[in-house]
Enzyme design. Structure first.
Site, PDB file in Angstrom:
ATOM      1  N   LEU A  55       0.814  -1.210   0.000  1.00  0.00           N
ATOM      2  CA  LEU A  55       0.000   0.000   0.000  1.00  0.00           C
ATOM      3  C   LEU A  55       0.851   1.266   0.000  1.00  0.00           C
ATOM      4  O   LEU A  55       1.950   1.292   0.574  1.00  0.00           O
ATOM      5  CB  LEU A  55      -0.904   0.017   1.231  1.00  0.00           C
ATOM      6  CG  LEU A  55      -2.018  -1.042   1.267  1.00  0.00           C
ATOM      7  CD1 LEU A  55      -2.584  -1.162   2.682  1.00  0.00           C
ATOM      8  CD2 LEU A  55      -3.114  -0.686   0.277  1.00  0.00           C
ATOM      9  N   CYS A  56       0.302   2.322  -0.626  1.00  0.00           N
ATOM     10  CA  CYS A  56       0.886   3.658  -0.524  1.00  0.00           C
ATOM     11  C   CYS A  56       2.293   3.705  -1.121  1.00  0.00           C
ATOM     12  O   CYS A  56       2.489   3.385  -2.285  1.00  0.00           O
ATOM     13  CB  CYS A  56       0.853   4.084   0.943  1.00  0.00           C
ATOM     14  SG  CYS A  56       1.241   5.809   1.259  1.00  0.00           S
ATOM     15  N   ILE A  57       3.304   4.051  -0.341  1.00  0.00           N
ATOM     16  CA  ILE A  57       4.680   4.122  -0.815  1.00  0.00           C
ATOM     17  C   ILE A  57       5.379   2.769  -0.754  1.00  0.00           C
ATOM     18  O   ILE A  57       6.414   2.571  -1.393  1.00  0.00           O
ATOM     19  CB  ILE A  57       5.484   5.184  -0.011  1.00  0.00           C
ATOM     20  CG1 ILE A  57       6.838   5.502  -0.665  1.00  0.00           C
ATOM     21  CG2 ILE A  57       5.666   4.727   1.429  1.00  0.00           C
ATOM     22  CD1 ILE A  57       6.760   6.081  -2.059  1.00  0.00           C
TER      23      ILE A  57
ATOM     24  N   PRO B 138       4.887   0.011  -2.304  1.00  0.00           N
ATOM     25  CA  PRO B 138       5.191  -0.624  -3.590  1.00  0.00           C
ATOM     26  C   PRO B 138       6.496  -0.166  -4.231  1.00  0.00           C
ATOM     27  O   PRO B 138       6.966  -0.811  -5.182  1.00  0.00           O
ATOM     28  CB  PRO B 138       3.991  -0.229  -4.462  1.00  0.00           C
ATOM     29  CG  PRO B 138       2.872  -0.028  -3.501  1.00  0.00           C
ATOM     30  CD  PRO B 138       3.529   0.608  -2.301  1.00  0.00           C
TER      31      PRO B 138
ATOM     32  N   SER C  50      -1.917  -0.707  -4.214  1.00  0.00           N
ATOM     33  CA  SER C  50      -2.933   0.343  -4.271  1.00  0.00           C
ATOM     34  C   SER C  50      -2.354   1.625  -3.685  1.00  0.00           C
ATOM     35  O   SER C  50      -1.559   1.568  -2.743  1.00  0.00           O
ATOM     36  CB  SER C  50      -4.181  -0.094  -3.493  1.00  0.00           C
ATOM     37  OG  SER C  50      -5.243   0.829  -3.690  1.00  0.00           O
TER      38      SER C  50
END
Length: 219
Positions: free
Chosen positions: A135-137, A139, A190
């Site tokens: 999630l968020c950063i 990835p 995401s």
């Protein structure tokens, strides 16, 4: 199905796990009827940020595992204790802790390295044919974890997407309410608070990610 492991990186958006994202992930898993276990590295975080002022608290130190225990209500284990065979999948919420404590992207950019314990855990899930969610950063670690061509998203931020591509990943722009799925590596990502304007927007994408990860576990 077996429980899902959730790897945290501290407590607080600026120096640890994003609290809303973490809690929403646990809530979504619980509503899906899936048990979970939280884990975190047992070492000092990169630095401590005063979340009221946004300034670094010079000279202050905090332990990632101890801070993450706040989110997990004490029900947490050190990352070194994670046994992949005991879990169906792994999910990593975002927050700057993912870019500071799980890897060093916050300071090294595209030249970043993922911490060895995080690398070992995430790769072990993939080697075992088990799905992962980011999630968020978080990835931003995907190209370092899974190599050339791995698909993922950090939303629509051009600079971060460019770094993802420089590291060999295949970045895909994505709405906050949606997900990107890499079927080859069984990775779901995401944007969450990379794009979310409020907690409801973050929740929609997180719910989709959790639902997709759970569905992949049941194949």
């Amino acid at each position: 199905m077996k429980p899902i492991a959730v790897i945290l990186s501290g407590c607080g958006v600026f120096d640890g796990s994003e609290i809303h994202e973490s809690v929403l992930t646990l809530l979504s898993l619980s509503r899906a009827g899936v048990a979970y276990q939280c884990f975190a590295p047992d070492r000092d975080q990169r630095h401590v940020v005063n979340h009221l002022t946004g300034e670094v608290a010079e000279g202050e130190q905090r332990n990632i595992l101890v801070e993450s225990a706040r989110i997990a209500r004490g029900e947490i284990q050190p990352l070194s204790a994670l046994v992949v065979d005991d879990f169906a999948a792994v999910i990593l919420p975002g927050g700057f802790g993912a870019a500071k404590n799980l890897c060093d992207f916050a300071v090294a950019g595209a030249g970043c390295e993922v911490e060895e314990d995080v690398m070992a855990a995430c790769r072990a899930f993939t080697a075992a044919g088990k799905p992962s969610g980011f999630l968020c950063i978080a990835p931003i670690m995907l190209p370092k974890l899974y190599g050339e061509g791995v698909k993922g998203t950090i939303g629509t931020d051009a600079g971060t997407a460019e770094a993802f591509t420089q590291m060999g990943g295949a970045h895909q722009d994505c709405l906050v309410t949606d997900i990107v799925v890499d079927e080859v590596h069984q990775v779901v990502s995401s944007p969450a608070y990379m794009l979310a304007g409020n907690v409801a927007e973050a929740a929609e994408g997180i719910d989709k990610l959790v639902q997709q990860v759970v569905a992949m576990c049941q194949r």
